[in-house]
Motif scaffolding. Structure first.
Motif, short mmCIF file in Angstrom:
data_model
loop_
_atom_site.label_atom_id
_atom_site.label_comp_id
_atom_site.label_asym_id
_atom_site.label_seq_id
_atom_site.Cartn_x
_atom_site.Cartn_y
_atom_site.Cartn_z
N LEU A 19 0.84 -1.20 0.00
CA LEU A 19 0.00 0.00 0.00
C LEU A 19 0.87 1.25 0.00
O LEU A 19 0.65 2.19 -0.77
N ILE A 23 0.92 4.17 -2.76
CA ILE A 23 0.58 5.54 -2.37
C ILE A 23 1.62 6.51 -2.92
O ILE A 23 1.29 7.51 -3.56
N SER A 82 0.33 5.94 6.49
CA SER A 82 0.13 4.57 6.04
C SER A 82 0.67 3.65 7.13
O SER A 82 1.87 3.66 7.41
N VAL A 128 -4.32 5.71 5.59
CA VAL A 128 -4.58 4.43 4.93
C VAL A 128 -4.09 3.35 5.89
O VAL A 128 -2.91 3.31 6.25
N THR A 164 -9.39 12.24 5.20
CA THR A 164 -9.90 10.98 4.67
C THR A 164 -9.33 9.82 5.48
O THR A 164 -8.13 9.81 5.78
N LEU A 166 -9.16 5.75 5.25
CA LEU A 166 -9.40 4.55 4.43
C LEU A 166 -8.88 3.34 5.20
O LEU A 166 -7.68 3.25 5.48
N HIS A 168 -8.99 -0.99 5.70
CA HIS A 168 -9.36 -2.36 5.32
C HIS A 168 -9.48 -3.14 6.62
O HIS A 168 -8.48 -3.38 7.31
N LYS A 185 -9.36 1.19 -4.39
CA LYS A 185 -9.97 2.35 -3.72
C LYS A 185 -8.91 3.36 -3.30
O LYS A 185 -9.05 4.57 -3.53
N VAL A 186 -7.84 2.88 -2.70
CA VAL A 186 -6.76 3.77 -2.26
C VAL A 186 -6.10 4.43 -3.47
O VAL A 186 -5.82 5.63 -3.45
N ARG A 189 -8.14 7.31 -4.66
CA ARG A 189 -8.07 8.47 -3.75
C ARG A 189 -6.73 9.19 -3.88
O ARG A 189 -6.66 10.41 -3.81
N MET A 190 -5.64 8.43 -4.08
CA MET A 190 -4.34 9.06 -4.24
C MET A 190 -4.24 9.78 -5.59
O MET A 190 -3.66 10.86 -5.68
#
Length: 193
Positions: A19, A23, A82, A128, A164, A166, A168, A185-186, A189-190
């Motif tokens: 992730l 990002i 993150s 995230v 925001t 986000l 999981h 989804k991430v 958004r990024m």
């Protein structure tokens, strides 16, 4: 924008590490300047020392151990975090960053004994994260990480800045499909950050 990405996970092959890489790639591809702060790779020490606590309310000195991190935070226009949620909290590394870097004169001022948030250079925030347990379990525990981001951090940055979150949930039961859907989804958004 100049975006500070704070990453806190010790395993470079983890889903969280994937992730994080995505990002950074997406933000750079969108034209942002990214200051990628991998707290483990940089060997950030999360421990607040006795001297730091005793000097907590004093004027910041340029030679302090956390001065480079303070400078990075103050240079940023936006912040992306993150990290995994462990035991319904931030990893110690990230919690230590908040304890040691979000200082008086940096993220807030004390005026007549009252806190005045002052990290107004940060105009946008995204977190995230992943949870081992379900959203229901997190809610039953009060979901401290979500509250810290959506309330405390929101109150610290520029008033009205979008925040925001986000997440999981239920990573312990995740599948390739749920992880891929979250990555998608991430990424979206990024791309729009």
């Amino acid at each position: 924008m100049n975006i500070l990405v704070l990453f806190a996970h010790p395993v470079e092959t983890s889903f969280n590490a994937g992730l994080h890489r995505m990002i950074v790639e997406r933000l750079r591809a969108a034209g942002h300047s990214v200051d990628d702060c991998d707290l483990y790779a940089e060997d950030f020490d999360p421990r607040l020392t006795r001297k730091e606590r005793l000097d907590y309310h004093n004027q910041r000195a340029p030679g302090e151990a956390v001065a480079p991190y303070v400078e990075r935070l103050l240079r940023a226009d936006a912040l992306v975090l993150s990290y995994p949620v462990w035991n319904y909290g931030f990893p110690a590394m990230l919690k230590g960053f908040f304890d040691r870097v979000f200082l008086p004169g940096v993220s807030f001022k004390l005026v007549d004994g009252k806190v005045q948030p002052s990290l107004h250079n940060i105009k946008k925030v995204a977190a995230v994260t992943t949870y081992g347990g379900s959203r229901v379990r997190a809610i039953l525990m009060g979901d401290p990480p979500r509250k810290l981001i959506k309330r405390m951090l929101r109150a610290t940055v520029k008033p009205g800045a979008p925040v925001t979150y986000l997440a999981h949930y239920a990573m312990n039961l995740s599948t390739d499909q749920t992880r891929k859907a979250f990555m998608t989804k991430v990424a979206a958004r990024m791309d729009a950050f």
